[in-house]
Scaffold this motif. Structure first.
Motif, short mmCIF file in Angstrom:
data_model
loop_
_atom_site.label_atom_id
_atom_site.label_comp_id
_atom_site.label_asym_id
_atom_site.label_seq_id
_atom_site.Cartn_x
_atom_site.Cartn_y
_atom_site.Cartn_z
N PHE A 140 0.92 -0.81 -0.25
CA PHE A 140 -0.04 0.58 0.05
C PHE A 140 1.17 1.20 -0.26
CE2 PHE A 140 -3.10 -2.92 2.81
CZ PHE A 140 -3.77 -3.23 1.28
N SER A 141 0.52 2.29 -0.84
CA SER A 141 1.05 3.42 -0.39
C SER A 141 0.18 5.07 -0.45
CB SER A 141 1.71 3.52 -2.03
OG SER A 141 1.77 5.55 -2.20
N LEU A 142 0.30 5.09 0.83
CA LEU A 142 -0.34 6.72 0.94
C LEU A 142 0.10 7.78 0.32
CD1 LEU A 142 -0.28 6.19 4.42
CD2 LEU A 142 -2.59 6.46 3.24
N GLN A 143 1.10 7.83 -0.65
CA GLN A 143 1.52 8.89 -1.41
C GLN A 143 1.20 8.23 -2.82
OE1 GLN A 143 4.40 8.57 1.25
NE2 GLN A 143 2.78 10.49 1.48
N GLN A 144 1.02 9.52 -3.46
CA GLN A 144 0.12 9.41 -5.22
C GLN A 144 1.52 8.82 -5.43
OE1 GLN A 144 -1.38 13.46 -6.98
NE2 GLN A 144 -1.87 12.00 -8.46
N ARG A 145 1.46 7.82 -6.98
CA ARG A 145 1.75 7.44 -7.15
C ARG A 145 2.24 7.16 -8.36
NH1 ARG A 145 3.96 1.07 -4.73
NH2 ARG A 145 1.77 1.10 -4.26
N GLY A 146 2.93 7.65 -9.03
CA GLY A 146 3.78 7.56 -11.08
C GLY A 146 3.41 6.57 -11.52
N ARG A 147 2.99 6.73 -13.24
CA ARG A 147 2.07 5.73 -13.75
C ARG A 147 3.09 4.00 -13.76
NH1 ARG A 147 1.80 10.46 -16.48
NH2 ARG A 147 3.75 10.49 -17.26
N HIS A 148 4.24 4.75 -13.84
CA HIS A 148 5.23 3.82 -14.05
C HIS A 148 5.55 2.49 -12.81
CE1 HIS A 148 4.73 3.91 -17.67
NE2 HIS A 148 4.55 4.76 -18.41
N LEU A 149 5.98 2.23 -12.30
CA LEU A 149 6.29 1.58 -11.41
C LEU A 149 7.90 0.69 -11.43
CD1 LEU A 149 6.11 1.69 -8.10
CD2 LEU A 149 5.07 -0.76 -8.24
N ILE A 150 8.91 0.92 -10.91
CA ILE A 150 10.42 0.61 -11.06
C ILE A 150 10.27 -0.27 -9.71
CG2 ILE A 150 12.77 0.28 -11.43
CD1 ILE A 150 11.71 2.70 -13.23
N THR A 151 10.46 -1.59 -9.22
CA THR A 151 11.05 -2.26 -8.22
C THR A 151 11.84 -2.89 -8.47
OG1 THR A 151 8.81 -2.71 -8.61
CG2 THR A 151 10.09 -3.85 -6.05
N PHE A 199 7.16 8.17 -12.85
CA PHE A 199 7.79 6.88 -12.16
C PHE A 199 7.82 7.45 -10.98
CE2 PHE A 199 10.13 7.18 -16.11
CZ PHE A 199 9.30 5.75 -17.27
N THR A 200 7.16 6.04 -9.93
CA THR A 200 8.30 5.94 -8.64
C THR A 200 9.08 4.33 -8.47
OG1 THR A 200 5.48 6.59 -8.59
CG2 THR A 200 6.61 5.16 -6.82
N VAL A 201 9.47 4.95 -7.97
CA VAL A 201 10.38 3.72 -7.78
C VAL A 201 10.38 2.90 -6.61
CG1 VAL A 201 13.35 3.30 -7.73
CG2 VAL A 201 12.73 4.83 -9.33
N GLU A 202 11.10 2.42 -6.48
CA GLU A 202 10.85 1.58 -5.11
C GLU A 202 11.64 0.02 -4.96
OE1 GLU A 202 7.10 -0.50 -4.37
OE2 GLU A 202 6.64 1.33 -3.53
N THR A 203 12.32 0.05 -3.78
CA THR A 203 13.27 -0.97 -3.37
C THR A 203 12.22 -1.89 -2.95
OG1 THR A 203 13.87 -0.33 -1.33
CG2 THR A 203 15.28 0.00 -2.92
N VAL A 204 12.76 -3.89 -2.63
CA VAL A 204 11.94 -4.61 -1.85
C VAL A 204 13.72 -5.15 -1.09
CG1 VAL A 204 9.98 -4.76 -3.18
CG2 VAL A 204 12.08 -5.84 -3.73
N ASN A 205 13.60 -6.02 -0.69
CA ASN A 205 14.57 -7.00 0.21
C ASN A 205 14.78 -7.86 -0.75
OD1 ASN A 205 15.15 -4.94 1.26
ND2 ASN A 205 13.98 -5.79 3.32
N CYS A 206 13.97 -9.36 -1.37
CA CYS A 206 13.50 -10.09 -2.07
C CYS A 206 12.76 -10.33 -3.19
CB CYS A 206 15.35 -11.47 -1.20
SG CYS A 206 15.32 -12.43 -2.48
N ILE A 229 11.77 -5.10 -11.70
CA ILE A 229 10.40 -5.32 -11.71
C ILE A 229 10.24 -4.17 -12.36
CG2 ILE A 229 8.23 -6.40 -11.32
CD1 ILE A 229 10.42 -7.40 -8.31
N MET A 230 9.32 -3.94 -13.84
CA MET A 230 8.78 -2.78 -14.47
C MET A 230 7.72 -2.71 -14.05
SD MET A 230 9.61 0.45 -15.93
CE MET A 230 9.24 1.51 -16.93
N ASN A 231 6.82 -2.19 -13.64
CA ASN A 231 4.95 -2.61 -13.88
C ASN A 231 4.54 -3.65 -13.59
OD1 ASN A 231 4.07 -0.09 -14.23
ND2 ASN A 231 4.90 0.18 -16.43
N GLY A 232 4.86 -4.60 -12.56
CA GLY A 232 4.46 -6.17 -12.88
C GLY A 232 5.36 -6.51 -13.66
#
Ligand code: SF4
Ligand code: SF4
Ligand code: FES
Lengths: 165, 231
Positions: A63-74, A110-117, A128-131
């Motif tokens: 979940f995100s409480l901030q508005q996110r970009g059209r594309h999500l880069i993880t 764009f929104t950029v996020e990191t994940v741990n694994c 991961i770009m848009n899933g």
């Protein structure tokens, strides 16, 4: 933002606070984030204290409480991806889009996020770009990916304008 | 109502209504177990671990928090064994390291026998005891506060970080917070924290901070009025 859209989601869950996560997922699907106004409405309709809604919305990374970009880069920052150079992608993105992980570019593209694994260590570094999962990434590939997406966005924008005129 | 249970705490037979927790039972009978996060009338959450005791069963003992432990028939509790006193001292020491700016915490630590702090000071302004949250939701039914975030980012927050309309402005959250009274010398600057514990007056402070170890006259062995006689 059209808040009425969430009425249809909420209607079948009225008075059922245990449906919270489900409802939040549906709302996130519509807006790509959880708008504050919507959460107040969720609290009211489900009968869950608003602090509880806020807590749950904060708890899950999905979940995100901030508005996110059209594309999500993880970016995967798991150990395997990390040693294979994933941190360099952060610099690449910082240089190109001027955003840090967790942030969204000013033009909301764009929104950029990191994940741990992501559990695909053998294929690392994974982005991961848009899933869509991309294996064995390099800074160059990442840059190309971003450029292509920007191109596509531009084309779409032009086509969209054409349609309107 | 005949729903009572009898247990022994430090060798004394104690009879309390069923459902009472061990900490409340002990306090009721004047056996002082230092505690910080627990307030009678609020749901215990076992956040601070100061109230640890040994539960003896079949010759084996187990250390656990007494506030979240329900008193059961025939239970044997040892609240002040050497093992417990030592562990409790360490916990108190960690709490001071975490939040040296709380007079209540400095005070509890003095009573638990802490003489120096060997951990790096963090100077936090909250120890996540959850007293504010529980008083808000359970006493005032306001639900204006909650724990938000997880792991090291867990903190107390208002919904969307704004004070909502429905907050009753009762300020009970501040009243029960162990962080609201600083040690006598005032707030400590980052990097200049120290373990206070130098004056007796520490033990009489924090009247505004209801039910901390300070005001409920806790601390067996530290000369408190309700403490059990020395063995
Ligand atoms: S002042 Fe507001 S937040 Fe604090 S306890 Fe009262 S109702 Fe809750
Ligand atoms: S704000 Fe105070 S009362 Fe609330 S959890 Fe933190 S230390 Fe405890
Ligand atoms: S854990 Fe029992 S009083 Fe804090």
């Amino acid at each position: 933002m059209d808040i009425a859209q969430i009425d249809s989601i909420l209607s079948s869950h009225a008075g059922k606070p245990d449906r919270l996560v489900e409802v939040l997922q549906d709302i996130q699907d519509i807006y790509n984030y959880l708008p504050e106004k919507a959460l107040w409405k969720v609290s009211e309709t489900l009968g869950a204290p608003v602090i509880e809604v806020f807590r749950v919305a904060n708890f899950y990374k999905a979940f995100s409480l901030q508005q996110r970009g059209r594309h999500l880069i993880t970016l995967c920052m798991g150990t395997a991806c990390h040693v294979r150079g994933a941190p360099r992608f952060i610099d690449e993105i910082k240089g190109r889009l001027n955003i840090n992980p967790g942030e969204t570019s000013c033009d909301k593209s764009f929104t950029v996020e990191t994940v741990n694994c992501v559990g695909a260590c053998a294929l690392g570094p994974v982005v991961i770009m848009n899933g869509e999962y991309h294996d064995h990434m390099t800074s160059l590939k990442l840059r190309k990916m971003i450029e292509e997406t920007e191109e596509k966005d531009k084309e779409n924008a032009i086509n969209g304008e054409d349609k309107h005129s | 109502m005949s729903d009572y249970v009898t247990l022994t705490i430090n060798g004394s037979n104690i009879r309390v209504p069923k459902g009472t927790n061990v900490l409340d039972a002990a306090l009721e009978y004047g056996i002082c177990i230092p505690h910080l996060c627990h307030m009678s009338d609020l749901t215990p959450i076992g956040a601070c671990r100061l109230c640890i005791v040994e539960v003896v069963e079949n010759g084996k003992s187990e250390v656990t928090a007494s506030c979240t432990l329900e008193a059961k028939e025939g239970m044997t509790i040892l609240a002040h064994t050497d093992k417990i006193l030592k562990a409790r001292k360490n916990i108190a020491e960690m709490l001071v390291a975490e939040a040296p700016n709380s007079r209540a915490i400095q005070d509890v630590a003095v009573r638990c026998g802490v003489t120096e702090v060997r951990f790096p000071f963090r100077n936090k302004n909250c120890v996540l005891c959850g007293r504010c949250i529980r008083v808000c939701s359970e006493v005032w039914q306001a639900n204006a506060l909650g724990f938000v975030g997880r792991g090291k980012d867990r903190h107390v927050a208002l919904p969307f970080h704004n004070r909502p309309e429905f907050c009753k402005r009762c300020w009970s959250c501040l009243e029960v917070c162990p962080m609201t009274i600083t040690p006598c010398d005032g707030p400590m600057k980052e990097g200049e924290e120290y373990f206070c514990g130098k004056c007796e007056s520490q033990l009489t402070m924090a009247l505004g901070s209801i039910d901390t170890c300070v005001q409920c006259r806790l601390g067996a062995g530290f000369g408190c009025l309700r403490a059990e006689p020395e063995k």
